[in-house]
Design a protein around this motif. Structure first.
Motif, PDB file in Angstrom:
ATOM      1  N   ASN A 230      12.512 -16.453 -24.249  1.00 39.71           N
ATOM      2  CA  ASN A 230      11.633 -17.611 -24.366  1.00 39.71           C
ATOM      3  C   ASN A 230      12.231 -18.780 -23.588  1.00 39.71           C
ATOM      4  N   LEU A 231      11.671 -19.080 -22.426  1.00 41.21           N
ATOM      5  CA  LEU A 231      12.130 -20.184 -21.586  1.00 41.21           C
ATOM      6  C   LEU A 231      11.258 -21.427 -21.766  1.00 41.21           C
ATOM      7  N   THR A 232      10.612 -21.539 -22.910  1.00 43.82           N
ATOM      8  CA  THR A 232       9.799 -22.709 -23.216  1.00 43.82           C
ATOM      9  C   THR A 232      10.646 -23.700 -24.016  1.00 43.82           C
ATOM     10  N   LEU A 233      10.789 -24.915 -23.506  1.00 39.43           N
ATOM     11  CA  LEU A 233      11.656 -25.929 -24.122  1.00 39.43           C
ATOM     12  C   LEU A 233      10.815 -27.013 -24.788  1.00 39.43           C
ATOM     13  N   ARG A 234      11.336 -27.508 -25.896  1.00 41.18           N
ATOM     14  CA  ARG A 234      10.689 -28.638 -26.572  1.00 41.18           C
ATOM     15  C   ARG A 234      11.309 -29.968 -26.157  1.00 41.18           C
ATOM     16  N   ARG A 235      12.529 -29.938 -25.675  1.00 38.26           N
ATOM     17  CA  ARG A 235      13.192 -31.161 -25.214  1.00 38.26           C
ATOM     18  C   ARG A 235      14.168 -30.792 -24.111  1.00 38.26           C
ATOM     19  N   GLU A 236      14.555 -31.808 -23.358  1.00 34.75           N
ATOM     20  CA  GLU A 236      15.458 -31.579 -22.228  1.00 34.75           C
ATOM     21  C   GLU A 236      16.799 -31.068 -22.725  1.00 34.75           C
ATOM     22  N   THR A 269       9.984  -9.236 -21.855  1.00 34.85           N
ATOM     23  CA  THR A 269       8.915 -10.224 -21.704  1.00 34.85           C
ATOM     24  C   THR A 269       9.553 -11.598 -21.573  1.00 34.85           C
ATOM     25  N   VAL A 270       9.106 -12.377 -20.576  1.00 32.78           N
ATOM     26  CA  VAL A 270       9.608 -13.723 -20.337  1.00 32.78           C
ATOM     27  C   VAL A 270       8.478 -14.707 -20.593  1.00 32.78           C
ATOM     28  N   LEU A 271       8.719 -15.659 -21.482  1.00 33.29           N
ATOM     29  CA  LEU A 271       7.751 -16.715 -21.775  1.00 33.29           C
ATOM     30  C   LEU A 271       8.272 -18.002 -21.168  1.00 33.29           C
ATOM     31  N   GLY A 272       7.660 -18.453 -20.081  1.00 32.57           N
ATOM     32  CA  GLY A 272       8.121 -19.652 -19.399  1.00 32.57           C
ATOM     33  C   GLY A 272       6.992 -20.295 -18.629  1.00 32.57           C
ATOM     34  N   GLU A 273       7.293 -20.662 -17.387  1.00 32.64           N
ATOM     35  CA  GLU A 273       6.263 -21.249 -16.529  1.00 32.64           C
ATOM     36  C   GLU A 273       5.081 -20.313 -16.382  1.00 32.64           C
ATOM     37  N   VAL A 310       5.525 -20.744 -29.357  1.00 35.28           N
ATOM     38  CA  VAL A 310       5.105 -19.832 -28.292  1.00 35.28           C
ATOM     39  C   VAL A 310       5.506 -18.401 -28.595  1.00 35.28           C
ATOM     40  N   PHE A 311       6.745 -18.192 -29.013  1.00 30.48           N
ATOM     41  CA  PHE A 311       7.216 -16.819 -29.196  1.00 30.48           C
ATOM     42  C   PHE A 311       6.564 -16.174 -30.415  1.00 30.48           C
ATOM     43  N   LEU A 312       6.282 -16.940 -31.470  1.00 36.83           N
ATOM     44  CA  LEU A 312       5.596 -16.388 -32.635  1.00 36.83           C
ATOM     45  C   LEU A 312       4.158 -16.013 -32.289  1.00 36.83           C
ATOM     46  N   ASP A 313       3.501 -16.859 -31.497  1.00 34.74           N
ATOM     47  CA  ASP A 313       2.143 -16.536 -31.059  1.00 34.74           C
ATOM     48  C   ASP A 313       2.125 -15.250 -30.255  1.00 34.74           C
ATOM     49  N   TYR A 314       3.125 -15.068 -29.409  1.00 36.86           N
ATOM     50  CA  TYR A 314       3.195 -13.846 -28.608  1.00 36.86           C
ATOM     51  C   TYR A 314       3.389 -12.623 -29.499  1.00 36.86           C
ATOM     52  N   LEU A 315       4.298 -12.702 -30.475  1.00 40.84           N
ATOM     53  CA  LEU A 315       4.562 -11.562 -31.350  1.00 40.84           C
ATOM     54  C   LEU A 315       3.325 -11.199 -32.177  1.00 40.84           C
ATOM     55  N   ARG A 316       2.581 -12.214 -32.628  1.00 39.92           N
ATOM     56  CA  ARG A 316       1.358 -11.920 -33.394  1.00 39.92           C
ATOM     57  C   ARG A 316       0.298 -11.298 -32.492  1.00 39.92           C
ATOM     58  N   ARG A 317       0.199 -11.799 -31.271  1.00 42.90           N
ATOM     59  CA  ARG A 317      -0.837 -11.317 -30.360  1.00 42.90           C
ATOM     60  C   ARG A 317      -0.553  -9.899 -29.871  1.00 42.90           C
ATOM     61  N   GLU A 318       0.706  -9.571 -29.676  1.00 49.84           N
ATOM     62  CA  GLU A 318       1.086  -8.281 -29.089  1.00 49.84           C
ATOM     63  C   GLU A 318       1.657  -7.314 -30.125  1.00 49.84           C
ATOM     64  N   ARG A 319       1.432  -7.554 -31.398  1.00 46.05           N
ATOM     65  CA  ARG A 319       2.070  -6.736 -32.432  1.00 46.05           C
ATOM     66  C   ARG A 319       1.662  -5.267 -32.348  1.00 46.05           C
ATOM     67  N   LEU A 328      14.087  -6.058 -32.107  1.00 45.46           N
ATOM     68  CA  LEU A 328      13.709  -7.263 -31.372  1.00 45.46           C
ATOM     69  C   LEU A 328      14.961  -8.054 -31.015  1.00 45.46           C
ATOM     70  N   PHE A 329      15.068  -8.396 -29.741  1.00 47.24           N
ATOM     71  CA  PHE A 329      16.178  -9.220 -29.273  1.00 47.24           C
ATOM     72  C   PHE A 329      15.576 -10.498 -28.704  1.00 47.24           C
ATOM     73  N   LEU A 330      15.648 -11.587 -29.475  1.00 50.19           N
ATOM     74  CA  LEU A 330      15.041 -12.865 -29.111  1.00 50.19           C
ATOM     75  C   LEU A 330      16.087 -13.796 -28.525  1.00 50.19           C
ATOM     76  N   ILE A 331      15.819 -14.316 -27.327  1.00 49.22           N
ATOM     77  CA  ILE A 331      16.709 -15.268 -26.650  1.00 49.22           C
ATOM     78  C   ILE A 331      15.951 -16.580 -26.540  1.00 49.22           C
ATOM     79  N   GLN A 332      16.466 -17.627 -27.169  1.00 49.94           N
ATOM     80  CA  GLN A 332      15.718 -18.866 -27.324  1.00 49.94           C
ATOM     81  C   GLN A 332      16.658 -20.056 -27.240  1.00 49.94           C
ATOM     82  N   HIS A 333      16.079 -21.218 -26.899  1.00 50.86           N
ATOM     83  CA  HIS A 333      16.861 -22.445 -26.832  1.00 50.86           C
ATOM     84  C   HIS A 333      17.276 -22.893 -28.227  1.00 50.86           C
ATOM     85  N   GLU A 334      16.298 -23.208 -29.066  1.00 52.77           N
ATOM     86  CA  GLU A 334      16.557 -23.625 -30.442  1.00 52.77           C
ATOM     87  C   GLU A 334      15.540 -22.963 -31.352  1.00 52.77           C
TER      88      GLU A 334
END
Length: 413
Positions: A230-236, A269-273, A310-319, A328-334
């Motif tokens: 998950n490359l989606t950030l909420r803050r810098e 799966t990469v969630l980003g731009e 974002v990542f929870l929405d993806y897991l629900r959509r693609e379950r 599941l191996f989740l890589i996330q900022h926070e």
């Protein structure tokens, strides 16, 4: 067409100057000189133009997919050149940014460039300028060749233990040395002994070969590794966005390599731009390099919406597309506490959940000399360490990376 007009214009100019000089001065040496220059021009100009159009260029990249900072070689060969041509032929390769030249050589009409890349990404190589010049360097014609070699540079791969990631079954190279996912009724072959269990030794083949040989069994159904980056950030982040991307994709590449080495089916799966997905789960080398290409193109994006998951929405959509009882191996900022709770409620779909977090704060590069760093959110780190112990009992592994030395000191206290 412009290059032809340029050469022809110079041809007419030189011939005209020679003829005018002879007509004005009227001396016999100038007549001979004007005749010689005109003849030279009439012969060399068509030869230069024809040779420039006739030469073909063959480019070869030794490896199309390489790890960051690994050495690679680009070879550019010139073909269809007349063997005894008096013309001078030069080749000037043009390389994009982040391509670091190590050495280059020109031998027997072949240019060899050895280089490495210090930045993850996709690059177009092979662009160069081909220049053909006559012996007196009066006429020159250049042709720009397009870049038609594709180079993909994926992040650095490190052992998981060096990244201080919790290794759990089946991602447990330390405690589970021999993978249990083999069908012992299907003998696939033999190989030399390498500290294997004694019940794996093929005694008849060992006696025949004169050395210990081990049975190789066909793999059975293996647990699938689902890697969600998950490359989606909420803050810098406290470090640059490019560094953040490189470190998170490095963890993804390391998990991919570990899964491949242990013959475990994996998918990425990469969630980003943009959302990038391998769309399949496999354990062969072709699939591995396809996932590496996704990491090379991965880019982060900012999403300052606090309620966005974002990542929870993806897991629900693609379950329904995610293999049942996979890991599941989740890589996330926070990760917020409520997001952890939502992830736990999905736990029935997975056999195990592993989480890698890059919490807010400064960090040390691996191998860098230890220096004091200020951590703006030490309370969050302490809270994550406490959550780490609680989640371990629920078969959820939480690894906090990127704060290695400071975090180790915090754990000791």
């Amino acid at each position: 067409m412009r290059r032809i007009f340029h050469v022809v214009g110079r041809t007419i100019l030189i011939s005209s100057l020679a003829a005018v000089s002879w007509l004005i001065l009227g001396t016999r040496p100038l007549f001979y000189l004007a005749t010689l220059i005109t003849t030279y021009t009439a012969i060399m100009v068509p030869l230069v133009l024809r040779t420039s159009d006739r030469i073909s260029v063959v480019k070869h990249l030794r490896q199309a997919v390489v790890q960051m900072k690994s050495q690679d070689t680009l070879t550019i060969s010139l073909e269809d050149i007349p063997r005894r041509s008096p013309l001078s032929i030069q080749l000037q390769p043009l390389v994009p940014e982040y391509i670091i030249r190590e050495s280059s050589s020109w031998h027997d009409r072949t240019y060899v460039l050895q280089f490495h890349v210090n930045r993850r990404g996709a690059y177009d190589l092979g662009e160069c300028i081909l220049t053909v010049t006559d012996p007196l360097r009066l006429f020159r014609i250049s042709r720009r060749l397009i870049a038609d070699e594709k180079l993909t540079v994926f992040p650095t791969v490190l052992p998981l233990e060096k990244l201080r990631i919790s290794l759990t079954s089946p991602l447990d190279g330390q405690r589970v040395k021999f993978a249990p996912n083999y069908d012992v009724s299907q003998l696939a072959g033999v190989r030399p002994y390498e500290s294997d269990p004694m019940n794996r030794i093929h005694w008849k083949m060992s006696a025949h070969k004169g050395e210990l040989m081990v049975k190789e069994f066909a793999p059975s159904a293996s647990k699938t590794i689902v890697i969600l980056l998950n490359l989606t950030l909420r803050r810098e982040p406290s470090f640059t966005l490019e560094t953040f991307e490189d470190y998170m994709t490095m963890v993804g590449a390391s998990v991919l390599q570990y899964s491949y080495d242990h013959k475990l089916p994996f998918g990425l799966t990469v969630l980003g731009e943009e959302t990038l997905s391998s769309n399949s789960f496999s354990k062969d080398a072709t699939h591995l390099f396809a996932c590496y290409r996704l990491l090379a193109h991965a880019r982060a994006r900012m999403d300052r919406e606090p309620s966005s998951t974002v990542f929870l929405d993806y897991l629900r959509r693609e379950r329904l597309r995610i293999p049942a009882r996979s890991q599941l191996f989740l890589i996330q900022h926070e990760l917020k506490e409520e997001e952890i709770g939502a992830l736990l409620r999905m736990q029935g779909q997975f056999s195990r959940i592993s989480i890698c977090l890059f919490p807010y704060g400064s960090f040390l590069l691996y191998g860098e000399r230890a220096v004091p760093y200020f951590m703006p959110d030490i309370e969050q780190i302490a809270r994550l360490k406490k959550t780490q112990r609680i989640l371990r009992d629920a078969s959820v592994d939480l690894s906090i990376i990127g704060l290695n030395d400071t975090l180790a000191a915090l754990g000791e206290t």
